[in-house]
Design an enzyme around this catalytic site. Structure first.
Site, PDB file in Angstrom:
ATOM      1  N   ARG A 117     -24.604 -22.190 -47.495  1.00 18.52           N
ATOM      2  CA  ARG A 117     -23.483 -21.247 -47.510  1.00 18.52           C
ATOM      3  C   ARG A 117     -23.599 -20.366 -48.752  1.00 18.52           C
ATOM      4  O   ARG A 117     -23.834 -20.867 -49.863  1.00 18.52           O
ATOM      5  CB  ARG A 117     -22.148 -22.002 -47.524  1.00 18.52           C
ATOM      6  CG  ARG A 117     -21.986 -23.023 -46.395  1.00 18.52           C
ATOM      7  CD  ARG A 117     -21.680 -22.385 -45.070  1.00 18.52           C
ATOM      8  NE  ARG A 117     -20.393 -21.724 -45.058  1.00 18.52           N
ATOM      9  CZ  ARG A 117     -19.235 -22.353 -44.818  1.00 18.52           C
ATOM     10  NH1 ARG A 117     -19.208 -23.654 -44.608  1.00 18.52           N
ATOM     11  NH2 ARG A 117     -18.104 -21.674 -44.798  1.00 18.52           N
ATOM     12  N   ASP A 305     -10.940 -18.531 -38.025  1.00 20.06           N
ATOM     13  CA  ASP A 305     -11.298 -19.882 -37.609  1.00 20.06           C
ATOM     14  C   ASP A 305     -11.147 -20.088 -36.107  1.00 20.06           C
ATOM     15  O   ASP A 305     -11.774 -20.985 -35.531  1.00 20.06           O
ATOM     16  CB  ASP A 305     -10.437 -20.918 -38.345  1.00 20.06           C
ATOM     17  CG  ASP A 305     -10.830 -21.071 -39.799  1.00 20.06           C
ATOM     18  OD1 ASP A 305     -11.968 -20.700 -40.151  1.00 20.06           O
ATOM     19  OD2 ASP A 305      -9.997 -21.553 -40.594  1.00 20.06           O
ATOM     20  N   ARG A 378     -15.571 -26.627 -35.559  1.00 18.07           N
ATOM     21  CA  ARG A 378     -14.889 -25.636 -34.726  1.00 18.07           C
ATOM     22  C   ARG A 378     -15.602 -25.475 -33.379  1.00 18.07           C
ATOM     23  O   ARG A 378     -14.951 -25.319 -32.342  1.00 18.07           O
ATOM     24  CB  ARG A 378     -14.823 -24.284 -35.435  1.00 18.07           C
ATOM     25  CG  ARG A 378     -14.097 -24.295 -36.769  1.00 18.07           C
ATOM     26  CD  ARG A 378     -12.616 -24.497 -36.622  1.00 18.07           C
ATOM     27  NE  ARG A 378     -11.965 -24.564 -37.928  1.00 18.07           N
ATOM     28  CZ  ARG A 378     -10.778 -25.104 -38.145  1.00 18.07           C
ATOM     29  NH1 ARG A 378     -10.094 -25.621 -37.132  1.00 18.07           N
ATOM     30  NH2 ARG A 378     -10.258 -25.129 -39.349  1.00 18.07           N
TER      31      ARG A 378
END
Length: 418
Positions: A117, A305, A378
């Site tokens: 990330r 999200d 997710r």
């Protein structure tokens, strides 16, 4: 592999875990505040437990009893700590900002996924305040050295609550005034909590300004997470009727309702009230006829999200949907643009990958199949919804990744884990 059967009808009333964003911030800010705080209905997924572990390593006394966290803050963090942030980018980014200017050195690192990330997005704006932060070729591990901070004005090229929060948390330890401006307003949990805990902070549109401040411990009752509730809301829209209780409806988080309005989802907000400075409500969703929609860059920050789930709803809609301006999805726990495209195709839908989003050609019905979670919570939860709503159900690989934000997700769906 997890087998998930399709269902003709899905209905129920759900009391869901606490909001992850609020829990992270309540742990971090109370850890360095004066006094003792109780965080009730805290989310105890792996990400928030990583935040607890980091704050304990820094010298905060933290006790957990059920879903209540008791925090006894410290005014002097331990130096020279190696802080394992696990899979949590929120932990790493917010802590890097919060610990800047506090006279300590630390190494912040995480698992393989977190190590990919981007971290220059916080290191660069924090350096404008004088922070001494070194990344590893732009990624974690991140190394923090002691340095006095001074106020600065930071213009963010993208709307990001994590980057904004990192700068604001550094700003409360800086001399002078620190301000952050973003092109669109991102979620504002940090601003709200800083204000409630005594920080010198003001908000003017998309610009937030803070000054050096001492924080006072504050009890927090965490509302249920809208992002977690969204999966059950989606099943209500697709297959029956669902009621999610005590859900946070912070205006900077409610972009999913914008998407619902455009999709034609039938939903109602009841029992609206304020808990711990955050608006909450009970959300009822009923089976709805869905239509294709368009979402653009200005819509994205308040629903980032939920975008994989929204794309899935579009796959069940009548017509073509187009979602753009969402290149931020490329650098989440997975490349969520690519993962969402593969998920929808794996269920029998039609989805075209764009550099910053998707084009989805709705079919109203998806046959089901085998899909990969990409070890992204997710994506895994979106896949669970898609398989239940499909004609034949199917399989999802590596579903255990849901534990980072919603450990009991499958249990709440009434699914036995393999």
């Amino acid at each position: 592999m997890q087998r998930i059967q399709s269902r003709e009808y899905f209905a129920g009333e759900f009391s869901l875990p606490g909001d992850k964003s609020v829990t992270h911030r309540a742990i971090i800010l109370n850890s360095g505040a004066e006094g003792v705080a109780l965080i009730k209905n805290a989310l105890l997924g792996e990400d928030c437990l990583s935040t607890c572990a980091c704050m304990r390593a820094l010298g905060t006394k933290i006790d957990i009893d059920g879903t209540t966290i008791r925090i006894e803050g410290t005014q002097q963090f331990r130096r020279g700590q190696e802080l394992n942030c696990g899979n949590s980018a929120t932990t790493l980014r917010l802590l890097t900002g919060y610990l800047s200017g506090k006279g300590i050195d630390a190494k912040l690192f995480g698992d393989e996924s977190l190590s990919f990330r981007p971290m220059n997005r916080i290191a660069e704006p924090l350096s404008l305040l004088g922070a001494d932060i070194k990344t590893t070729d732009g990624y974690a591990p991140v190394y923090l050295s002691p340095r006095n901070l001074h106020g600065a004005h930071v213009e963010l090229p993208i709307a990001s609550a994590q980057v904004k929060s990192a700068v604001l948390l550094a700003g409360i330890s800086a001399d002078g005034e620190t301000s952050v401006r973003e092109p669109f307003k991102s979620r504002d949990h940090t601003e709200r909590m800083l204000s409630a805990m005594g920080a010198d902070i003001r908000v003017d549109g998309n610009c937030v300004t803070v000054k050096r401040s001492a924080l006072h411990a504050m009890d927090v009752c965490v509302p249920s997470d809208l992002s977690s509730a969204a999966y059950f809301m989606a099943l209500g829209a697709l297959k029956g009727e669902t009621l999610c209780k005590n859900v946070g409806i912070n205006p900077t988080r409610t972009g999913i309702f914008t998407a619902f309005d455009r999709l034609g989802v039938e939903y109602f907000l009841a029992n609206r009230r304020v808990l711990g400075g955050e608006e909450t409500a009970d959300i009822l969703v009923k089976k709805s006829d869905l239509r294709g929609i368009e979402l653009t860059e200005k819509d994205i920050p308040s629903m980032i999200d939920e975008l994989p789930l929204i794309a899935l709803l579009c796959a069940f809609a009548d017509g073509v949907s187009r979602i753009t301006g969402a290149k931020e999805l490329r650098i989440k726990e997975s490349d969520r643009i690519q993962a969402t495209v593969q998920l929808i195709r794996g269920l029998g839908g039609e989805c075209e990958e764009l550099p910053d989003g998707f084009v989805i050609r709705g079919k109203k019905k998806l046959v089901g199949g085998a899909v990969d979670s990409y070890q992204d919570h997710r994506i895994a939860m979106t896949a669970g919804v898609g398989l239940i709503a499909s004609e034949n159900g199917g399989y999802i690989s590596r579903p255990e990744c849901c534990a980072v934000s919603f450990p009991d997700f499958f249990k709440e769906l009434g699914i036995e884990r393999c």
